[in-house]
Design an enzyme around this catalytic site. Structure first.
Site, PDB file in Angstrom:
ATOM      1  N   GLU A 123       4.888  -3.847 -11.933  1.00  0.00           N
ATOM      2  CA  GLU A 123       6.327  -3.585 -12.090  1.00  0.00           C
ATOM      3  C   GLU A 123       6.913  -4.522 -13.150  1.00  0.00           C
ATOM      4  O   GLU A 123       7.774  -4.120 -13.943  1.00  0.00           O
ATOM      5  CB  GLU A 123       7.041  -3.738 -10.736  1.00  0.00           C
ATOM      6  CG  GLU A 123       6.743  -2.564  -9.802  1.00  0.00           C
ATOM      7  CD  GLU A 123       6.904  -2.853  -8.306  1.00  0.00           C
ATOM      8  OE1 GLU A 123       6.461  -2.036  -7.494  1.00  0.00           O
ATOM      9  OE2 GLU A 123       7.457  -3.907  -7.953  1.00  0.00           O
ATOM     10  N   ASP A 142      -6.079 -11.334  -4.313  1.00  0.00           N
ATOM     11  CA  ASP A 142      -6.135 -10.942  -5.731  1.00  0.00           C
ATOM     12  C   ASP A 142      -5.026 -11.602  -6.553  1.00  0.00           C
ATOM     13  O   ASP A 142      -5.076 -11.597  -7.775  1.00  0.00           O
ATOM     14  CB  ASP A 142      -6.021  -9.418  -5.834  1.00  0.00           C
ATOM     15  CG  ASP A 142      -4.725  -8.897  -5.233  1.00  0.00           C
ATOM     16  OD1 ASP A 142      -4.311  -9.395  -4.160  1.00  0.00           O
ATOM     17  OD2 ASP A 142      -4.107  -7.997  -5.821  1.00  0.00           O
ATOM     18  N   GLN A 143      -4.005 -12.152  -5.879  1.00  0.00           N
ATOM     19  CA  GLN A 143      -2.860 -12.714  -6.614  1.00  0.00           C
ATOM     20  C   GLN A 143      -3.305 -13.822  -7.567  1.00  0.00           C
ATOM     21  O   GLN A 143      -2.748 -13.977  -8.653  1.00  0.00           O
ATOM     22  CB  GLN A 143      -1.824 -13.261  -5.625  1.00  0.00           C
ATOM     23  CG  GLN A 143      -1.249 -12.175  -4.719  1.00  0.00           C
ATOM     24  CD  GLN A 143      -0.715 -12.724  -3.402  1.00  0.00           C
ATOM     25  OE1 GLN A 143      -0.471 -13.919  -3.260  1.00  0.00           O
ATOM     26  NE2 GLN A 143      -0.539 -11.855  -2.429  1.00  0.00           N
ATOM     27  N   HIS A 157       4.777 -13.731  -6.817  1.00  0.00           N
ATOM     28  CA  HIS A 157       3.531 -14.166  -6.174  1.00  0.00           C
ATOM     29  C   HIS A 157       2.343 -13.395  -6.755  1.00  0.00           C
ATOM     30  O   HIS A 157       1.211 -13.638  -6.367  1.00  0.00           O
ATOM     31  CB  HIS A 157       3.623 -13.946  -4.671  1.00  0.00           C
ATOM     32  CG  HIS A 157       3.504 -12.500  -4.266  1.00  0.00           C
ATOM     33  ND1 HIS A 157       4.230 -11.480  -4.854  1.00  0.00           N
ATOM     34  CD2 HIS A 157       2.725 -11.882  -3.330  1.00  0.00           C
ATOM     35  CE1 HIS A 157       3.902 -10.327  -4.299  1.00  0.00           C
ATOM     36  NE2 HIS A 157       3.001 -10.548  -3.379  1.00  0.00           N
ATOM     37  N   SER A 211       3.807  -5.880  -7.840  1.00  0.00           N
ATOM     38  CA  SER A 211       4.818  -6.661  -8.557  1.00  0.00           C
ATOM     39  C   SER A 211       4.360  -6.937  -9.987  1.00  0.00           C
ATOM     40  O   SER A 211       5.159  -6.907 -10.926  1.00  0.00           O
ATOM     41  CB  SER A 211       5.088  -7.990  -7.841  1.00  0.00           C
ATOM     42  OG  SER A 211       5.693  -7.726  -6.594  1.00  0.00           O
ATOM     43  N   HIS A 227       0.847  -1.203   0.000  1.00  0.00           N
ATOM     44  CA  HIS A 227       0.000   0.000   0.000  1.00  0.00           C
ATOM     45  C   HIS A 227       0.883   1.253   0.000  1.00  0.00           C
ATOM     46  O   HIS A 227       0.608   2.217  -0.706  1.00  0.00           O
ATOM     47  CB  HIS A 227      -0.912   0.011   1.229  1.00  0.00           C
ATOM     48  CG  HIS A 227      -1.845  -1.161   1.281  1.00  0.00           C
ATOM     49  ND1 HIS A 227      -3.199  -1.046   1.110  1.00  0.00           N
ATOM     50  CD2 HIS A 227      -1.603  -2.488   1.463  1.00  0.00           C
ATOM     51  CE1 HIS A 227      -3.763  -2.245   1.195  1.00  0.00           C
ATOM     52  NE2 HIS A 227      -2.805  -3.145   1.414  1.00  0.00           N
TER      53      HIS A 227
HETATM   54  C1  UDX Z   1      -0.215  -6.752  -0.902  1.00  0.00           C
HETATM   55  C2  UDX Z   1      -1.019  -8.002  -1.281  1.00  0.00           C
HETATM   56  O1  UDX Z   1      -0.411  -9.174  -0.746  1.00  0.00           O
HETATM   57  C3  UDX Z   1      -1.219  -8.101  -2.774  1.00  0.00           C
HETATM   58  O2  UDX Z   1      -1.960  -9.266  -3.090  1.00  0.00           O
HETATM   59  C4  UDX Z   1      -1.924  -6.876  -3.274  1.00  0.00           C
HETATM   60  O3  UDX Z   1      -2.077  -6.944  -4.685  1.00  0.00           O
HETATM   61  C5  UDX Z   1      -1.156  -5.622  -2.869  1.00  0.00           C
HETATM   62  O4  UDX Z   1      -0.929  -5.602  -1.445  1.00  0.00           O
HETATM   63  P1  UDX Z   1       2.425  -7.550  -1.357  1.00  0.00           P
HETATM   64  O5  UDX Z   1       2.112  -8.975  -1.109  1.00  0.00           O
HETATM   65  O6  UDX Z   1       3.433  -6.934  -0.530  1.00  0.00           O
HETATM   66  O7  UDX Z   1       1.094  -6.653  -1.424  1.00  0.00           O
HETATM   67  O8  UDX Z   1       2.930  -7.540  -2.908  1.00  0.00           O
HETATM   68  P2  UDX Z   1       3.083  -6.430  -4.000  1.00  0.00           P
HETATM   69  O9  UDX Z   1       1.754  -5.847  -4.391  1.00  0.00           O
HETATM   70  O10 UDX Z   1       3.836  -7.042  -5.093  1.00  0.00           O
HETATM   71  O11 UDX Z   1       3.916  -5.270  -3.308  1.00  0.00           O
HETATM   72  C6  UDX Z   1       5.210  -5.472  -2.822  1.00  0.00           C
HETATM   73  C7  UDX Z   1       6.048  -4.225  -3.078  1.00  0.00           C
HETATM   74  O12 UDX Z   1       7.274  -4.395  -2.382  1.00  0.00           O
HETATM   75  C8  UDX Z   1       6.381  -4.011  -4.548  1.00  0.00           C
HETATM   76  O13 UDX Z   1       6.224  -2.651  -4.882  1.00  0.00           O
HETATM   77  C9  UDX Z   1       7.846  -4.426  -4.664  1.00  0.00           C
HETATM   78  O14 UDX Z   1       8.583  -3.674  -5.598  1.00  0.00           O
HETATM   79  C10 UDX Z   1       8.359  -4.190  -3.272  1.00  0.00           C
HETATM   80  N1  UDX Z   1       9.450  -5.123  -2.951  1.00  0.00           N
HETATM   81  C11 UDX Z   1       9.214  -6.449  -2.739  1.00  0.00           C
HETATM   82  C12 UDX Z   1      10.728  -4.611  -2.868  1.00  0.00           C
HETATM   83  O15 UDX Z   1      10.956  -3.409  -3.091  1.00  0.00           O
HETATM   84  N2  UDX Z   1      11.747  -5.466  -2.561  1.00  0.00           N
HETATM   85  C13 UDX Z   1      11.555  -6.791  -2.319  1.00  0.00           C
HETATM   86  O16 UDX Z   1      12.527  -7.482  -2.036  1.00  0.00           O
HETATM   87  C14 UDX Z   1      10.243  -7.309  -2.413  1.00  0.00           C
END
Ligand code: UDX
Length: 476
Positions: free
Chosen positions: A374, A390-391, A366, A371, A22
């Site tokens: 990105e 949502d994944q 995941h 991600s 977020h």
């Molecule tokens: C959560 C929920 O799990 C996901 O399903 C929803 O879509 C968004 O909120 P998260 O699981 O953390 O998010 O995954 P993601 O949405 O991919 O966000 C992770 C963020 O952390 C990305 O912006 C990624 O660039 C960053 N990240 C992750 C890093 O900068 N370094 C890392 O080593 C891992």
């Protein structure tokens, strides 16, 4: 006679949920709005603010600090940070279960936001608009009480949005305890199998409270004048077209590409310093990047299968390994011997820079929506390994709609082991298999579309400008 004092800039207050998935899109939106000349206040609970690496900890303690964005535009506003005290420190907040955290944020936030609004009005910089988070639906209530317009930044796909909307409003049939394998048919969307809807909506989910939190946003939708969405028009054209019929939706993504000015990444964990140096020493288009985002930690057994699969592929890899919930943050992860010969294992990586690196050939993800976007904006093919929420929907779209990868698991994979052979097979399919070139071409095409969306005159850039205009109109 002295000239009249200049009007204070429009002041938008972003209220963010304390999760990396977020914080990233909210900070990016904050930068973007600031580059349009707005004053932006980024608000989050204090114990999380103290952990954000871009904020010097000494300054976080003073409750409010101001950081000038790195931007060349002389018309830019600024991003400020303001925190509401949740009564915890950086350590104790980690032990608060998610459902209790939701309640805590609501109780403390409901008290704090009106006080902040009053403070800014007294300082001559009244708040013109709130942007709330889908996990904090009560923010739009507070805004309505204060008579301040409120928008929401939806941080997942438009496909997920419409699925939750149809579920909440009972506009479509969903799996039930009696009919758990029912397909879901929604306008503008491919048919979703029971394990392709956001898993929190499935009757077997152990995370029903998360569905309740997200659905809360849909119960409050009348309170928000617009839904800013972290997607772009070409990516989800048909679905956005349909959603626009019942909701004022503005796709503004990918925010990470659009938000050129940056006050820092807002990481809650320290990134390994040598990721980029290590990538510089690898061959172009050779490295597999593996990351499961900020929340998911796979089991020790699954980690071992992943490790042997990566080693068996013969490809170099950069792997962000996070402990599972049961193991705890500081656990020794006991990785198989010999893992370091071809690969680098880290606890946190600078993901945007990693995905943008020429050495990276594909991304085992995941499929969190950040991600996913990105990967799309970097033009990298994926092996989609969804876990929950949502994944699972994002994984379907990556494979079948955007056609940039293959799925290694389906649905809620917490309990289903993906073997080392499957890991190897999927890595081969994405890097050298008969469809690898097509997936790479599709990924490159999506990268160009994403860049076009955020360029001047592109659909997302236009939507941000129109949003700013709308806020202006509402504040006169
Ligand atoms: C959560 C929920 O799990 C996901 O399903 C929803 O879509 C968004 O909120 P998260 O699981 O953390 O998010 O995954 P993601 O949405 O991919 O966000 C992770 C963020 O952390 C990305 O912006 C990624 O660039 C960053 N990240 C992750 C890093 O900068 N370094 C890392 O080593 C891992």
């Amino acid at each position: 006679m002295a000239p009249p004092a200049p009007e204070p800039p429009l002041h938008v207050m972003l209220v963010c949920f304390p999760g990396q998935g977020h914080i990233n899109p909210f900070l990016r939106l904050a930068n973007l709005l600031a580059s349009h000349g707005l004053r932006v206040t980024f608000t989050i609970n204090l114990s999380t603010g103290r952990k954000m690496k871009s904020l010097p900890s000494s300054q976080c303690r003073s409750q409010e600090l101001k950081l000038e964005p790195n931007t060349s535009s002389s018309h830019s506003g600024a991003v400020h940070f303001d925190f509401f005290d949740d009564g915890h420190d950086e350590e104790s907040i980690k032990r608060v279960p998610l459902d209790q955290l939701m309640t805590l944020l609501e109780q403390t936030g409901r008290r704090a936001l009106p006080e902040m609004v009053r403070k800014y009005a007294e300082q001559g910089s009244p708040v013109s608009c709130f942007v709330s988070n889908p996990f904090l639906p009560w923010v739009s209530d507070v805004a309505a009480t204060l008579d301040i317009p409120c928008a929401v930044l939806w941080i997942q796909s438009c496909a997920s949005f419409t699925t939750y909307y149809h579920f909440h409003n009972k506009l479509a049939e969903f799996p039930t305890p009696e009919d758990q394998e029912r397909d879901v048919v929604l306008p503008g969307m491919p048919r979703l199998k029971h394990d392709e809807i956001p898993s929190f909506l499935h009757p077997t989910t152990p995370y029903g409270f998360l569905a309740t939190a997200i659905l809360g946003q849909f119960a409050h939708l009348d309170n928000v004048f617009c839904v800013l969405m972290e997607t772009f028009e070409r990516l989800e054209e048909e679905i956005i077209g349909h959603v626009s019929k019942f909701c004022e939706v503005r796709p503004v993504g990918p925010l990470w590409l659009g938000a050129k000015a940056s006050v820092g990444p807002g990481d809650l964990m320290e990134a390994d310093d040598d990721c980029i140096g290590w990538l510089d020493r690898q061959e172009p288009t050779s490295v597999v990047y593996v990351s499961m985002g900020s929340i998911v930690g796979i089991s020790a057994q699954q980690r071992a299968e992943m490790a042997y699969g990566l080693m068996g592929s013969g490809l170099p890899f950069l792997w962000v390994v996070r402990p599972s919930h049961d193991e705890g943050e500081d656990a020794n992860l006991g990785m198989p011997e010999g893992l370091g010969e071809r690969g680098k294992v880290v606890r946190w990586a600078p993901q945007e820079a990693v995905l943008g690196h020429v050495a990276v050939s594909c991304f085992v993800t995941h499929c969190g929506w950040n991600s996913t976007l990105e990967a799309i904006g970097s033009g990298k093919p994926v092996v989609a390994f969804p876990q929950w929420g949502d994944q699972v929907t994002d994984a379907k779209f990556l494979e079948e709609v955007f056609r940039v990868g293959v799925r290694i698991g389906r649905g809620d994979t917490w309990t289903k082991l993906v073997t080392r052979e499957e890991v190897e097979r999927c890595l081969r399919e994405v890097t050298v298999g008969p469809r690898a070139a097509e997936m790479r071409e599709n990924a490159t095409r999506w990268k160009r579309e994403a860049e076009a969306a955020v360029e001047e005159g592109g659909s997302s850039e236009r939507n941000v400008r129109e949003f700013v205009e709308e806020v202006k109109k509402k504040s006169v």
